[in-house]
Design an enzyme around this catalytic site. Structure first.
Site, PDB file in Angstrom:
ATOM      1  N   THR A  23     -19.194   1.246   0.591  1.00 30.93           N
ATOM      2  CA  THR A  23     -18.039   1.444   0.976  1.00 30.93           C
ATOM      3  C   THR A  23     -18.285   2.990   1.652  1.00 30.93           C
ATOM      4  OG1 THR A  23     -16.745   2.816  -0.715  1.00 30.93           O
ATOM      5  CG2 THR A  23     -16.835   0.574  -0.916  1.00 30.93           C
ATOM      6  N   ASP A  29       0.842  -0.908   0.341  1.00 33.23           N
ATOM      7  CA  ASP A  29      -0.233   0.128  -0.019  1.00 33.23           C
ATOM      8  C   ASP A  29       0.654   1.622  -0.324  1.00 33.23           C
ATOM      9  OD1 ASP A  29      -3.021   0.348   0.826  1.00 33.23           O
ATOM     10  OD2 ASP A  29      -2.235   1.968   1.049  1.00 33.23           O
ATOM     11  N   TYR A  58     -12.642   8.833 -15.452  1.00 36.05           N
ATOM     12  CA  TYR A  58     -12.127   7.393 -14.538  1.00 36.05           C
ATOM     13  C   TYR A  58     -12.808   5.933 -15.349  1.00 36.05           C
ATOM     14  CZ  TYR A  58     -13.892   3.797 -10.602  1.00 36.05           C
ATOM     15  OH  TYR A  58     -13.927   2.506 -10.673  1.00 36.05           O
ATOM     16  N   ASP A  89       5.115   3.300  -4.127  1.00 37.01           N
ATOM     17  CA  ASP A  89       4.107   3.909  -5.024  1.00 37.01           C
ATOM     18  C   ASP A  89       4.611   3.570  -5.867  1.00 37.01           C
ATOM     19  OD1 ASP A  89       3.199   5.398  -6.866  1.00 37.01           O
ATOM     20  OD2 ASP A  89       5.333   7.426  -6.975  1.00 37.01           O
ATOM     21  N   LYS A 140      -9.915   3.422 -16.348  1.00 36.07           N
ATOM     22  CA  LYS A 140     -10.619   1.658 -15.791  1.00 36.07           C
ATOM     23  C   LYS A 140     -10.605   0.634 -17.902  1.00 36.07           C
ATOM     24  CE  LYS A 140     -11.229   0.743 -11.945  1.00 36.07           C
ATOM     25  NZ  LYS A 140     -10.154   0.220 -10.789  1.00 36.07           N
TER      26      LYS A 140
END
Length: 226
Positions: free
Chosen positions: A179, A34, A145, A53, A149
């Site tokens: 979420t 992460d 976005y 990163d 994707k």
């Protein structure tokens, strides 16, 4: 997943943390990568590699190699690291498109390139990527976005074709995931129709398992109850 060695990127996020815990509870040994700093010491079955990163290929290679060295092998890579931005095209900023490409495509690309030699040495090497239902047809504000994707979808297909017979490569395409962040941004939505992280984790781990040995190049919709 018992005994499998699984690398999970974006492992501290809402989905990543559930996938990590589910894999661990099913007997997998996991390496959690992460961008956030690591909070936990390594154990026999779990390590955390923080401050990574993954848009930097060198850092991705270092993290994947460290995970493989720790466990002695690598069986599956689950690419969850990514990001989201909502911005209209006409008055948007090209930097948003660049950021979405870096967070969603480059992270998966760099981690996959680093992992492929290790995965090919496994009798059942697996890569599972996170695409998006919203990338199949972009709505207003979804351009940056959705484009990124869609890049993940094409990356999945290309890798699956190039590594067929050696490593399976698939992607899940969730609709809205239930979420806290999504609930906060869409408070009037019917949350009961959304995909839960637990439901999505089960599909991801199926694709990472021996049971999915005949599945590669799939873009699997996980659309909840919409």
């Amino acid at each position: 997943m018992d005994g499998k060695v699984v690398v999970i990127t974006g492992a501290s996020g809402a989905l990543g943390s559930v996938v990590a815990q589910t894999a661990f509870s099913h007997g997998a040994r996991i390496a959690c990568i992460d961008h956030a700093a690591s909070q936990s010491p390594p154990t026999a079955g779990r390590i955390e590699l923080g401050g990574i990163d993954l848009t930097d290929a060198a850092q991705a290679n270092k993290a994947i190699d460290a995970a493989t060295a720790h466990f002695g092998r690598l069986d599956a890579l689950i690419n969850i690291a990514g990001g989201f931005a909502f911005e209209a095209v006409a008055d948007g900023d090209a930097k948003t498109w660049q950021r979405m490409y870096a967070l969603n495509v480059l992270t998966a690309l760099n981690a996959s390139q680093a992992a492929l030699p290790h995965l090919a040495a496994s009798p059942a090497g697996r890569i599972v990527n996170i695409g998006a239902m919203g990338a199949l047809q972009a709505g207003p504000g979804m351009g940056p976005y959705a484009a990124s994707k869609a890049g993940v979808h094409r990356l999945t297909e290309a890798l699956a074709a190039e590594w067929k017979g050696k490593v399976t490569v698939n992607a899940v395409l969730p609709s809205t995931i239930d979420t806290p962040a999504n609930r906060a941004s869409m408070p009037q939505a019917d949350f009961g129709k959304w995909v839960t992280p637990e439901e999505l984790a089960n599909v991801i781990l199926f694709l990472a398992s021996d049971a999915a040995s005949a599945v590669t190049g799939a873009l699997l919709p996980v659309s909840g109850r919409v």
